[in-house]
Design a protein around this motif. Structure first.
Motif, PDB file in Angstrom:
ATOM      1  N   SER A 145      26.994  16.749  48.207  1.00 55.57           N
ATOM      2  CA  SER A 145      27.778  16.068  47.168  1.00 55.57           C
ATOM      3  C   SER A 145      29.276  16.280  47.339  1.00 55.57           C
ATOM      4  N   HIS A 146      29.657  17.237  48.160  1.00 53.75           N
ATOM      5  CA  HIS A 146      31.067  17.562  48.343  1.00 53.75           C
ATOM      6  C   HIS A 146      31.743  16.601  49.315  1.00 53.75           C
ATOM      7  N   LYS A 147      33.029  16.406  49.112  1.00 52.58           N
ATOM      8  CA  LYS A 147      33.838  15.725  50.112  1.00 52.58           C
ATOM      9  C   LYS A 147      34.009  16.664  51.301  1.00 52.58           C
ATOM     10  N   ILE A 148      33.985  16.123  52.518  1.00 44.17           N
ATOM     11  CA  ILE A 148      34.019  16.953  53.721  1.00 44.17           C
ATOM     12  C   ILE A 148      35.331  16.754  54.464  1.00 44.17           C
ATOM     13  N   GLU A 149      35.903  17.861  54.915  1.00 46.68           N
ATOM     14  CA  GLU A 149      37.012  17.794  55.866  1.00 46.68           C
ATOM     15  C   GLU A 149      36.627  18.614  57.099  1.00 46.68           C
ATOM     16  N   TYR A 150      36.777  18.003  58.269  1.00 46.49           N
ATOM     17  CA  TYR A 150      36.551  18.697  59.531  1.00 46.49           C
ATOM     18  C   TYR A 150      37.882  19.232  60.028  1.00 46.49           C
ATOM     19  N   ILE A 151      37.883  20.489  60.457  1.00 46.95           N
ATOM     20  CA  ILE A 151      39.082  21.069  61.061  1.00 46.95           C
ATOM     21  C   ILE A 151      38.693  21.563  62.452  1.00 46.95           C
ATOM     22  N   PHE A 152      38.987  20.751  63.462  1.00 44.23           N
ATOM     23  CA  PHE A 152      38.726  21.124  64.847  1.00 44.23           C
ATOM     24  C   PHE A 152      39.940  21.870  65.390  1.00 44.23           C
ATOM     25  N   VAL A 153      39.684  22.994  66.041  1.00 49.82           N
ATOM     26  CA  VAL A 153      40.769  23.793  66.619  1.00 49.82           C
ATOM     27  C   VAL A 153      40.592  23.801  68.128  1.00 49.82           C
ATOM     28  N   GLU A 213      40.269   9.981  57.318  1.00 47.98           N
ATOM     29  CA  GLU A 213      40.322  10.667  56.031  1.00 47.98           C
ATOM     30  C   GLU A 213      39.700  12.059  56.070  1.00 47.98           C
ATOM     31  N   SER A 214      38.863  12.309  57.058  1.00 48.52           N
ATOM     32  CA  SER A 214      38.122  13.572  57.035  1.00 48.52           C
ATOM     33  C   SER A 214      38.349  14.464  58.255  1.00 48.52           C
ATOM     34  N   VAL A 215      38.748  13.902  59.390  1.00 47.26           N
ATOM     35  CA  VAL A 215      38.898  14.704  60.610  1.00 47.26           C
ATOM     36  C   VAL A 215      40.345  15.142  60.783  1.00 47.26           C
ATOM     37  N   ARG A 216      40.544  16.450  60.850  1.00 46.76           N
ATOM     38  CA  ARG A 216      41.843  17.042  61.174  1.00 46.76           C
ATOM     39  C   ARG A 216      41.672  17.893  62.428  1.00 46.76           C
ATOM     40  N   TYR A 217      42.761  18.129  63.111  1.00 52.04           N
ATOM     41  CA  TYR A 217      42.659  19.005  64.278  1.00 52.04           C
ATOM     42  C   TYR A 217      43.964  19.748  64.505  1.00 52.04           C
ATOM     43  N   LEU A 218      43.823  20.920  65.129  1.00 48.09           N
ATOM     44  CA  LEU A 218      44.955  21.725  65.587  1.00 48.09           C
ATOM     45  C   LEU A 218      44.768  21.942  67.076  1.00 48.09           C
ATOM     46  N   SER A 219      45.823  21.820  67.840  1.00 47.87           N
ATOM     47  CA  SER A 219      45.738  22.051  69.278  1.00 47.87           C
ATOM     48  C   SER A 219      46.722  23.144  69.668  1.00 47.87           C
ATOM     49  N   PHE A 220      46.204  24.226  70.257  1.00 41.67           N
ATOM     50  CA  PHE A 220      47.044  25.355  70.639  1.00 41.67           C
ATOM     51  C   PHE A 220      47.861  25.041  71.896  1.00 41.67           C
ATOM     52  N   SER A 221      48.942  25.798  72.064  1.00 43.05           N
ATOM     53  CA  SER A 221      49.782  25.636  73.249  1.00 43.05           C
ATOM     54  C   SER A 221      49.116  26.203  74.504  1.00 43.05           C
ATOM     55  N   ARG A 222      48.143  27.074  74.310  1.00 38.89           N
ATOM     56  CA  ARG A 222      47.348  27.645  75.405  1.00 38.89           C
ATOM     57  C   ARG A 222      46.083  28.220  74.815  1.00 38.89           C
ATOM     58  N   ASN A 223      45.268  28.831  75.653  1.00 33.65           N
ATOM     59  CA  ASN A 223      44.039  29.454  75.175  1.00 33.65           C
ATOM     60  C   ASN A 223      44.352  30.823  74.556  1.00 33.65           C
ATOM     61  N   PHE A 224      44.128  30.934  73.249  1.00 30.60           N
ATOM     62  CA  PHE A 224      44.358  32.192  72.534  1.00 30.60           C
ATOM     63  C   PHE A 224      43.052  32.920  72.210  1.00 30.60           C
ATOM     64  N   GLY A 225      41.904  32.293  72.430  1.00 30.27           N
ATOM     65  CA  GLY A 225      40.627  32.925  72.144  1.00 30.27           C
ATOM     66  C   GLY A 225      40.003  32.431  70.848  1.00 30.27           C
ATOM     67  N   LYS A 226      38.700  32.626  70.741  1.00 35.60           N
ATOM     68  CA  LYS A 226      37.972  32.121  69.575  1.00 35.60           C
ATOM     69  C   LYS A 226      38.427  32.774  68.278  1.00 35.60           C
ATOM     70  N   GLU A 227      38.773  34.059  68.341  1.00 38.24           N
ATOM     71  CA  GLU A 227      39.210  34.736  67.115  1.00 38.24           C
ATOM     72  C   GLU A 227      40.460  34.072  66.542  1.00 38.24           C
ATOM     73  N   ALA A 228      41.397  33.719  67.406  1.00 39.36           N
ATOM     74  CA  ALA A 228      42.602  33.033  66.955  1.00 39.36           C
ATOM     75  C   ALA A 228      42.264  31.659  66.384  1.00 39.36           C
ATOM     76  N   ALA A 229      41.306  30.963  67.028  1.00 39.72           N
ATOM     77  CA  ALA A 229      40.897  29.639  66.546  1.00 39.72           C
ATOM     78  C   ALA A 229      40.257  29.734  65.160  1.00 39.72           C
ATOM     79  N   LEU A 230      39.429  30.739  64.944  1.00 40.59           N
ATOM     80  CA  LEU A 230      38.811  30.935  63.631  1.00 40.59           C
ATOM     81  C   LEU A 230      39.884  31.203  62.566  1.00 40.59           C
TER      82      LEU A 230
END
Length: 309
Positions: free
Chosen positions: A30-38, A59-76
């Protein structure tokens, strides 16, 4: 609002499949969904796929793109900071985290007053036996030496309330180990079990060596046991060396010929020297973590978001 955080590293094949699977169950939520891809510095066309996904679902897909690979912990961490939902979940793009569990997870939080619904694998089918062995050993070890309990088989896939997410974001440390952080902040948590699933596409970026280093980071971040062991071993070797010296001196006074027994003395010296290097290595690991924390470097650097397009 439900925020779905998806860390991505070389997931150009998985992202469209992931979106399609979550969209299938959207009517059950029932919730509105937003995707945040990192995008964690992917070397393939993941960023181009994310741009296309934003065009398809603006309306629902957002993304962040890093300048390099920082690791999954940084992405989370970046995903949690960007999330605006009342409920926040973390999922892998490879569909090893079953989206069909989301409706039940939402129901448990809203109806049974949980703050977090986590997931754990009941088996490790499809995983190399040596990796499974070391994974189980890691959880047994860290639960004995750390004050923070970590559930064997627990995944990063979990649904959290806004209150819990805000608590996690208060921990701004550079050296992050999310499985430990999720447990350390507390809150009422329930785990749902499911059978292990294979990736739908692509190959895992987690090698045995990278997982081993990750486990070492977890132990160092949440336990002082290695330092205590180093101190104990150092004290024990010191006492042993004193006893050995007394024995050598008495033997030389009684029997003469002090050159006799030099091999045993060399062995003792090498043994004590090895223990010293071991203890210095353990202490150096902790000092290295302190050094990185004192630099106050950002956990990640964002190069592009959907707003830039």
């Amino acid at each position: 609002m439900l925020s779905i955080i998806v860390p991505c590293y070389n997931e150009e094949e998985s992202v469209p499949l992931f979106l399609a699977e979550v969209e299938k169950i959207r009517q059950e939520i029932s919730h509105k969904i937003e995707y945040i891809f990192v995008n964690d510095g992917s070397r393939d066309n993941t960023l181009a796929v994310l741009r296309q996904a934003h065009k398809q679902y603006p309306e629902s897909v957002r993304y962040l793109s890093f300048s390099r690979n920082f690791g999954k912990e940084a992405a989370l961490y970046a995903g949690l900071q960007a999330a605006t939902g009342d409920l926040v979940t973390v999922m892998d793009a490879d569909l090893q985290d079953p989206p069909e569990l989301l409706p039940e997870m939402i129901r448990l939080i809203e109806k049974e007053d949980y703050d977090c619904i986590g997931t754990r694998r009941t088996d490790r089918s499809g995983e190399p036996k040596i990796r499974s062995f070391f994974a189980k050993t890691f959880y047994k070890l860290i639960n004995k030496i750390a004050d923070t309990e970590m559930v064997d088989g627990a995944r990063d896939f979990r649904l959290m309330t806004r209150q819990m997410v805000d608590a996690i974001l208060e921990l701004t440390e550079y050296n992050r180990f999310s499985k430990g952080i999720f447990s350390w902040v507390g809150f009422k948590t329930k785990y749902l079990a499911y059978e292990n699933r294979e990736r739908v596409a692509g190959e895992t970026s987690w090698s045995f060596w990278s997982l081993f280093k990750y486990s070492i980071d977890g132990i160092v971040n949440f336990s002082e046991a290695p330092l205590n062991i180093a101190s104990f071993v150092g004290a024990l070797s010191c006492v042993g060396s004193i006893i050995a010296m007394i024995f050598i001196i008495i033997r030389a006074l009684v029997f003469g010929d002090p050159t006799t027994g030099w091999p045993s003395m060399v062995c003792i010296m090498l043994f004590v020297g090895g223990l010293q290097l071991l203890c210095l290595g353990i202490i150096g690991k902790y000092i290295g973590k302190i050094f990185l924390e004192t630099k106050k470097r950002p956990v990640y650097i964002v190069k592009e978001t959907e707003k830039d397009r």
